[in-house]
Design an enzyme around this catalytic site. Structure first.
Site, mmCIF file in Angstrom:
data_model
loop_
_atom_site.group_PDB
_atom_site.id
_atom_site.type_symbol
_atom_site.label_atom_id
_atom_site.label_comp_id
_atom_site.label_asym_id
_atom_site.label_seq_id
_atom_site.Cartn_x
_atom_site.Cartn_y
_atom_site.Cartn_z
ATOM 1 N N HIS A 69 -15.341 -8.901 11.660
ATOM 2 C CA HIS A 69 -16.441 -9.269 10.772
ATOM 3 C C HIS A 69 -16.630 -8.271 9.635
ATOM 4 C CE1 HIS A 69 -17.696 -12.637 13.191
ATOM 5 N NE2 HIS A 69 -17.806 -11.875 14.259
ATOM 6 N N GLN A 76 -13.540 -8.575 24.823
ATOM 7 C CA GLN A 76 -14.887 -9.092 24.654
ATOM 8 C C GLN A 76 -15.093 -10.393 25.428
ATOM 9 O OE1 GLN A 76 -15.710 -7.117 20.246
ATOM 10 N NE2 GLN A 76 -16.294 -9.245 20.619
ATOM 11 N N GLU A 125 -17.597 -13.321 25.703
ATOM 12 C CA GLU A 125 -18.627 -13.752 24.769
ATOM 13 C C GLU A 125 -19.172 -15.160 24.995
ATOM 14 O OE1 GLU A 125 -17.863 -11.884 20.696
ATOM 15 O OE2 GLU A 125 -15.845 -12.354 21.391
ATOM 16 N N ASP A 170 -22.985 -13.954 20.728
ATOM 17 C CA ASP A 170 -22.157 -15.134 21.000
ATOM 18 C C ASP A 170 -22.509 -15.739 22.353
ATOM 19 O OD1 ASP A 170 -20.627 -15.391 18.663
ATOM 20 O OD2 ASP A 170 -19.261 -13.816 19.287
#
Length: 253
Positions: free
Chosen positions: A44, A146, A148, A174
């Site tokens: 991101h 991760q 999520e 998320d």
């Protein structure tokens, strides 16, 4: 510089921010502030590989562990992050055992994996490091995956057993979205699910991490048993500090 898991083993707990900026000075400041690691964000963030090398150099000089969150779980993304000298990689959107296994395969050299070999990279001192030493050191790189969404949670008991994964990282935003309450990371059912995952990881003697952007939640998750706490983002920390100064001065008597 120690590896991330070595520091967790010594301290029991590490903390660091996500970094969106392309300015190495902010990484240096994070080290001066006493953070254990920085997550240099390529999922991101806007920082490219060329800039990221300087962010890593700054981290090394500031004695803070450089973790790169890759754009995705593709082998090329993983290899590039490691080639430029990331001490740990953090891979987003892991959903299945197969996802986790493929990450380990891409991140480790034989016999632990099948990472593409190139010694003419920063991580190998541009071929200056003796090759056997390079392969040995490279295979100590920490892997963070991760967790999520609901699919990942459904597979959590199996994912946690994948060899080569060092830290499981919960993405609360998320997760909240996948549970039908996007952004409500303090929603009771989100908190309950996060707590369940942390306790499962601790019972299995696995390191687990989480992101938070409030001190209240940071203290809660530390107390619950998180080992790897990513606290807020460089931009958010700077904004918060600036707003605090403005408010205290502007509205003072």
């Amino acid at each position: 510089m120690k590896h991330l898991t070595d520091i967790i083993c010594d301290k029991g707990f590490v903390i660091g921010p996500f970094m969106k900026s392309s300015d190495p000075a902010l990484v240096e400041i994070a080290g001066c502030a006493g953070f254990d690691f920085v997550v240099l964000d390529m999922e991101h963030g806007s920082v490219g590989l060329q800039q990221m090398q300087n962010m890593i150099r700054s981290a090394v000089l500031s004695n803070v562990i450089p973790v790169i969150r890759t754009r995705d779980q593709e082998a090329e993304s993983i290899s590039q992050a490691l080639d430029i000298g990331a001490s740990a990689i953090q891979i987003p959107q892991i959903k299945t055992v197969e996802d986790a296994v493929s990450v380990v395969e891409a991140a480790k050299f034989y016999p632990m994996g099948n990472r593409g070999v190139c010694r003419f990279v920063r991580a190998a001192n541009y071929s200056g490091m003796e090759r056997t030493q390079y392969f040995k050191e490279a295979n100590k790189t920490s892997i963070i995956i991760q967790i999520e969404g609901l699919e990942a949670i459904d597979n959590f008991d199996k994912i946690i057993e994948v060899k080569g994964v060092d830290i499981l990282f919960i993405g609360p935003y998320d997760l909240s979205q996948s549970m039908g309450v996007p952004g409500e990371i303090d929603h009771p059912k989100v908190v309950e699910k996060i707590t369940e995952l942390i306790l499962k990881a601790n019972k299995a003697n696995k390191y687990i991490g989480i992101f938070t952007d409030t001190l209240e939640n940071a203290l809660l998750w530390k107390k619950t048993g998180v080992h790897y706490l990513s606290y807020s983002v460089d931009m958010g920390l700077y904004l918060s500090a600036c707003k605090n100064v403005v408010e205290q001065i502007r509205f003072s008597d």
